[in-house]
Design an enzyme around this catalytic site. Structure first.
Site, PDB file in Angstrom:
ATOM      1  N   GLY A  80      75.104  67.752  55.670  1.00  0.00           N
ATOM      2  CA  GLY A  80      73.956  68.486  56.040  1.00  0.00           C
ATOM      3  C   GLY A  80      72.838  68.585  55.248  1.00  0.00           C
ATOM      4  O   GLY A  80      72.568  67.914  54.389  1.00  0.00           O
ATOM      5  N   ALA A 159      68.749  71.196  44.889  1.00  0.00           N
ATOM      6  CA  ALA A 159      69.117  70.985  46.195  1.00  0.00           C
ATOM      7  C   ALA A 159      70.694  70.871  46.542  1.00  0.00           C
ATOM      8  O   ALA A 159      71.566  70.746  45.860  1.00  0.00           O
ATOM      9  CB  ALA A 159      68.845  69.389  46.853  1.00  0.00           C
ATOM     10  N   GLY A 161      73.643  70.261  49.589  1.00  0.00           N
ATOM     11  CA  GLY A 161      74.164  69.530  50.917  1.00  0.00           C
ATOM     12  C   GLY A 161      75.800  69.312  51.126  1.00  0.00           C
ATOM     13  O   GLY A 161      76.127  68.916  50.092  1.00  0.00           O
ATOM     14  N   ALA A 174      72.375  69.107  43.494  1.00  0.00           N
ATOM     15  CA  ALA A 174      71.611  68.274  42.856  1.00  0.00           C
ATOM     16  C   ALA A 174      70.808  69.144  41.914  1.00  0.00           C
ATOM     17  O   ALA A 174      69.806  69.631  42.585  1.00  0.00           O
ATOM     18  CB  ALA A 174      70.882  67.161  43.480  1.00  0.00           C
ATOM     19  N   CYS A 190      63.854  67.806  51.797  1.00  0.00           N
ATOM     20  CA  CYS A 190      64.529  68.863  52.496  1.00  0.00           C
ATOM     21  C   CYS A 190      63.873  69.410  53.571  1.00  0.00           C
ATOM     22  O   CYS A 190      64.026  70.457  54.198  1.00  0.00           O
ATOM     23  CB  CYS A 190      65.101  69.917  51.925  1.00  0.00           C
ATOM     24  SG  CYS A 190      66.071  69.399  50.434  1.00  0.00           S
TER      25      CYS A 190
END
Length: 237
Positions: A80, A159, A161, A174, A190
């Site tokens: 995602g 981040a 995902g 991350a 993003c």
């Protein structure tokens, strides 16, 4: 029982890679591990690593947000989210957990899993006296007002995902320790153009990768409530 894990099924394995891992190699190894977790032939895994400089495009990535497509290799990630950068100085943690597992409050709830990843980052940052925060409508962890009470700037420091296959999670987080922040200029990170990107180093915190890894280990069980076992760097999945 033949083909099933024994008592170690309750433990989460940790793996450290001490040299940058090519992105395609990481994807292949994660997918193999997810299949093994589902088949109950391998334990769950948290894999700590770095990548060489590259961009990834999540399932919601927009072409116009890739500002400099020739700068670094670009990979379709399948997770995602939108575009992000990975490279040296950034701690990647790929988290492969069985969301079917009836322990530690787990369940088939992707939002809860993302919340826990965020909480893990928040608690890790707190070990370095950094206040990481969530923001509605913006996945990831943000640092605000570092220049005093009147400072309205917000910068992303971590981040997140994820992808879930047969209710086994992979991809992950991350955390920016000391990457080259100029490398983020090749994308709209993003999909958020009105805010910046930061790192522990940019915030004046000289944390080593080993120190961050230690904080990640210390805070993981607080959030995920897991028993863990370690694997030395360089061993295969």
């Amino acid at each position: 029982m033949d083909g099933e894990m024994g008592t170690e099924a309750a433990a989460i394995e940790w793996r450290h890679s001490d040299v940058p891992v090519p992105y395609e190699t990481a994807i292949a190894e994660m997918e193999a591990r997810v299949a093994a977790i589902r088949a109950r032939t391998a334990p769950e895994l948290v894999w700590l690593l770095e990548h060489p400089p590259l961009y990834t495009a999540g399932t919601s990535a927009q072409p116009e947000e890739l500002l400099d497509p020739a700068r670094f290799p670009v990979y379709r990630a399948g997770r995602g989210g939108r575009h992000t950068y990975h490279g040296p100085g950034q701690r990647i943690a790929y988290v492969m957990l069985d969301l079917n597992a009836d322990r530690a409050g787990r369940g088939r709830d992707v939002r809860c899993h993302v919340w826990r990843l965020e909480e893990w980052m928040i608690r890790t940052l707190a070990r370095f006296d950094v206040r990481g925060e969530r923001r509605d409508g913006r996945v990831g962890i943000w640092v605000a007002g570092r220049n005093g009470p009147g400072d309205q700037r917000e910068d992303k420091i971590a981040a997140i995902g994820v992808r879930v296959r047969h209710w086994v999670s992979y991809h992950g987080v991350a955390l920016n320790i000391d990457p080259d922040l100029d490398h983020f200029r090749g994308i709209v990170p993003c999909g958020v153009s009105e805010h910046g990107v930061t790192s522990l180093a940019r915030l004046g915190i000289a944390a080593s990768m080993a120190e961050v890894d230690s904080a990640l280990r210390a805070t993981f069980d607080e959030v995920f409530g897991a028993v863990t076992l370690s694997r030395t760097a360089g061993e295969q999945l």
